[in-house]
Design a protein around this motif. Sequence first.
Motif, PDB file in Angstrom:
ATOM      1  N   UNK A   1       1.155  -1.154   0.355  1.00  0.00           N
ATOM      2  CA  UNK A   1      -0.120   0.347   0.007  1.00  0.00           C
ATOM      3  C   UNK A   1       0.996   1.358   0.181  1.00  0.00           C
ATOM      4  N   UNK A   2       0.383   2.240  -0.699  1.00  0.00           N
ATOM      5  CA  UNK A   2       1.102   3.435  -0.612  1.00  0.00           C
ATOM      6  C   UNK A   2       0.855   4.478  -0.207  1.00  0.00           C
ATOM      7  N   UNK A   3       1.192   5.235   0.628  1.00  0.00           N
ATOM      8  CA  UNK A   3       0.537   6.885   1.343  1.00  0.00           C
ATOM      9  C   UNK A   3       0.651   7.422  -0.103  1.00  0.00           C
ATOM     10  N   UNK A  81      -6.037   8.766  -2.381  1.00  0.00           N
ATOM     11  CA  UNK A  81      -5.280   8.325  -1.048  1.00  0.00           C
ATOM     12  C   UNK A  81      -3.982   8.021  -0.020  1.00  0.00           C
ATOM     13  N   UNK A  82      -4.881   9.073   0.970  1.00  0.00           N
ATOM     14  CA  UNK A  82      -4.087   9.291   1.601  1.00  0.00           C
ATOM     15  C   UNK A  82      -4.093   8.928   3.264  1.00  0.00           C
ATOM     16  N   UNK A  83      -3.327   7.667   3.404  1.00  0.00           N
ATOM     17  CA  UNK A  83      -3.022   7.980   4.592  1.00  0.00           C
ATOM     18  C   UNK A  83      -3.094   5.777   5.155  1.00  0.00           C
ATOM     19  N   UNK A  84      -2.955   5.565   6.181  1.00  0.00           N
ATOM     20  CA  UNK A  84      -3.249   3.944   6.470  1.00  0.00           C
ATOM     21  C   UNK A  84      -4.319   3.446   6.117  1.00  0.00           C
ATOM     22  N   UNK A  85      -4.828   2.287   6.367  1.00  0.00           N
ATOM     23  CA  UNK A  85      -5.814   1.285   6.558  1.00  0.00           C
ATOM     24  C   UNK A  85      -5.169  -0.176   6.934  1.00  0.00           C
ATOM     25  N   UNK A  86      -5.356   0.279   8.676  1.00  0.00           N
ATOM     26  CA  UNK A  86      -4.253  -0.761   9.320  1.00  0.00           C
ATOM     27  C   UNK A  86      -4.894  -2.628   9.781  1.00  0.00           C
ATOM     28  N   UNK A  87      -6.767  -1.924   8.967  1.00  0.00           N
ATOM     29  CA  UNK A  87      -6.975  -3.479   9.181  1.00  0.00           C
ATOM     30  C   UNK A  87      -7.364  -4.378   7.640  1.00  0.00           C
ATOM     31  N   UNK A  88      -6.455  -3.812   6.846  1.00  0.00           N
ATOM     32  CA  UNK A  88      -6.370  -4.207   5.449  1.00  0.00           C
ATOM     33  C   UNK A  88      -6.687  -5.712   4.958  1.00  0.00           C
ATOM     34  N   UNK A  89      -5.438  -5.856   6.074  1.00  0.00           N
ATOM     35  CA  UNK A  89      -5.190  -7.416   5.872  1.00  0.00           C
ATOM     36  C   UNK A  89      -6.853  -8.216   6.268  1.00  0.00           C
ATOM     37  N   UNK A 121     -21.438   3.074   1.203  1.00  0.00           N
ATOM     38  CA  UNK A 121     -21.133   4.086   1.211  1.00  0.00           C
ATOM     39  C   UNK A 121     -20.769   3.130   2.739  1.00  0.00           C
ATOM     40  N   UNK A 122     -20.910   2.042   3.782  1.00  0.00           N
ATOM     41  CA  UNK A 122     -20.754   1.763   4.522  1.00  0.00           C
ATOM     42  C   UNK A 122     -20.085   1.121   4.552  1.00  0.00           C
ATOM     43  N   UNK A 123     -18.594   1.233   3.588  1.00  0.00           N
ATOM     44  CA  UNK A 123     -17.685   1.079   3.911  1.00  0.00           C
ATOM     45  C   UNK A 123     -17.136   1.598   4.593  1.00  0.00           C
ATOM     46  N   UNK A 124     -16.306   2.961   5.015  1.00  0.00           N
ATOM     47  CA  UNK A 124     -15.947   4.366   6.064  1.00  0.00           C
ATOM     48  C   UNK A 124     -16.076   3.662   6.943  1.00  0.00           C
ATOM     49  N   UNK A 125     -17.122   3.347   7.157  1.00  0.00           N
ATOM     50  CA  UNK A 125     -17.374   2.871   8.672  1.00  0.00           C
ATOM     51  C   UNK A 125     -15.664   1.238   9.343  1.00  0.00           C
ATOM     52  N   UNK A 126     -15.897   0.646   7.918  1.00  0.00           N
ATOM     53  CA  UNK A 126     -15.280  -0.425   8.471  1.00  0.00           C
ATOM     54  C   UNK A 126     -13.975  -0.267   7.951  1.00  0.00           C
ATOM     55  N   UNK A 127     -13.646   0.594   8.104  1.00  0.00           N
ATOM     56  CA  UNK A 127     -12.211   1.272   8.014  1.00  0.00           C
ATOM     57  C   UNK A 127     -11.353   1.660   8.858  1.00  0.00           C
ATOM     58  N   UNK A 128     -10.528   0.997   9.251  1.00  0.00           N
ATOM     59  CA  UNK A 128      -9.381   0.580  10.860  1.00  0.00           C
ATOM     60  C   UNK A 128      -8.339   1.826  10.512  1.00  0.00           C
ATOM     61  N   UNK A 129      -8.549   2.792  10.355  1.00  0.00           N
ATOM     62  CA  UNK A 129      -7.076   4.071  10.239  1.00  0.00           C
ATOM     63  C   UNK A 129      -7.098   5.232   9.960  1.00  0.00           C
ATOM     64  N   UNK A 130      -6.616   6.325   9.026  1.00  0.00           N
ATOM     65  CA  UNK A 130      -6.438   7.370   9.093  1.00  0.00           C
ATOM     66  C   UNK A 130      -6.266   7.639   7.348  1.00  0.00           C
ATOM     67  N   UNK A 131      -7.730   8.433   6.867  1.00  0.00           N
ATOM     68  CA  UNK A 131      -7.392   7.979   5.923  1.00  0.00           C
ATOM     69  C   UNK A 131      -8.677   9.631   5.477  1.00  0.00           C
TER      70      UNK A 131
END
Length: 645
Positions: A1-3, A81-89, A121-131
């Motif tokens: 993943x890039x930032x 995308x600017x950020x990191x999704x920490x639960x991406x795996x 749009x519910x996807x954003x509620x499942x992202x654990x990170x900064x973005x």
Amino acid sequence: MPVVCGLLGLLTGNASAPEYVDQVAKASDLMVHRGPDEPGTWHDDDIVVGFNRLCIIDIAHSQQPLRWGPAEAPDRYALVFNGEIYNYLELRDQLARDEGAVFHTEGDGEAIVAAFHHWGVDAVRRLRGMFAFAIWDTVERSLFLARDPFGIKPLFLATGPGGTAFGSEKKSLLDLLGPLGLGDELDRRAIEHYIELQYVPEPETLHRDVRRLESGCYATVRPGSHPQVHRYFTPQFRTRPLGDGAHQQQRFDEIAEVLSDSVAKHMRADVTVGSFLSGGIDSTAIAALAIRHNPDLITFTTGFERDGYSEIDVAVESAEAIGARHVVKVVSPEEFVGAIPEIIWYLDDPVADPSLIPLYFVAKEARKHVKVVLSGEGADELFGGYTIYKEPLSLAPFERMPGFLRGAAGRLSERIPEGTRGKSLLHRGSQTLEERYYGNARSFDDARLRSVLTDYRPEWTHTDVTAPIYATSQGWDPVSRMQHLDLFTWLRGDILVKADKMTMANSLELRVPFLDPEVFRVAEQLPVDAKIAHGTTKYALRKALEGIVPPHVLHRRKLGFPVPIRHWFAGPELYDWARETIDESRTDDLIDKRFVLRMLEEHRAGTVDNSRRLWNVLMFMVWYGIFVDGSIVPTIEHTTYPVRL
């Protein structure tokens, strides 16, 4: 993943995007510091995007914009995308298992787009990170923009007759106002809010036609239409009793476990991760947990040579206690003053917090060793760390008074001479929480605000900002209401702005494990006696960190980040610079410079401590010289400034 630490886009309303490719590329160059590894642009008929990548994960792949789609339309979406999704795996596994999603990289960008495709749009509620990200749907011809729950990563917006521009930094959007049919007029109400509060509150900026997408919000926009903004996350403090005995210890253990898990996920990277380390419990906790995953952890701290204005000794002791290699940066007065124009340029809008300057220098030092650092921002807002949170306890007797007695106490306080013991207690006790608490900083009271602004408007006050927030926390205990207010004001207006801007200025990514949805889920349930208890703050957090944080830090009093501007404004370090800045500033139609000079002389004489008020106004004057009249041209090594087209 890039930032992709610098994203920029222009959505046109008349299929004219190809005409603006070069212009977007030049404007994007203004934030190359956010991602110097891979700059570029991409466009179709309706949209052109610019991006600057800082490679952290999946370095060889995940280039931007990231194209992804289902089998029948493999390039349907374009993501910047600017950020990191920490639960991406975990998200990738779930999407592959439940939705049949197919991935072609090892990064988190595809997890975002696939989640959006399958979950909407519910996807954003499942992202654990900064973005902060933008997804362009080439089939629906629609743009989806989103920002993380706490506002760790910025996203600016401007909409006019020519379309909508969006980006990570305001300076780049200013260069796209022309194609949008907009101007660069200042927002006088936002200026008044800044002078009063020391930061520009969201969604405002100091330019009238540029706003910010607020934390915890997403927006949808189609060519020729205005963005439709929706809030997907509102922090709620649903407290429950702490309990006693084994149940209480279980609550403490839960804090330690969720924080440990957050740090572990924040350590995910294909590059070396370091950690900022001050003398406080928050950064020490993060570093102590991080070293479990990287025994070669490097920690960084900064301070000043002046006695009483450095936590270096405590930080060095902490680094030794946890076994980390430690790097120290001492900031001289000359470095401090010399960096001010450059730092204001990076900020986009001024933030009157002098601690951001040493933060800039420690980030510059850290970037020599690592690409990513962890830090302790957010712990105070989540766990009750500010001393001011104790105030409702001391004012509790006033809350039980009849209204006429509280009013009498307020009138009595007005007759007591300034400096008399008890005056402030009577005054604040006579006020409601909504009247007396406006967040962690207010530089100017009403009288001084009226004196310093040439066009003071009493209707433009901090209640513009605070009243809507207080309205959503009716019935909560006062400490939770104060925390809730700070999440929407001080945290995202000051703390996170300086954290993002000062690290990104040095192409360094900062991660904040306390500001994690799972950590907040635990913190929001803590009652007052788990925050303010036994004469301390963050009581439950301190108990949770026993055995993790070294004892010399665990119960240490919170100091903040001490910066010696009070002494420097009265001496040769800052006085001459301040006098020259005031004299040469062209802000006469906004600021009463005679009043500011009087404040400077009062401070030099030692009659009044005006240091924070002076710093506030001087930062605005420097900002005005850079972004409005062009009288100040900062030296920016990695880009050509200005690029205004």
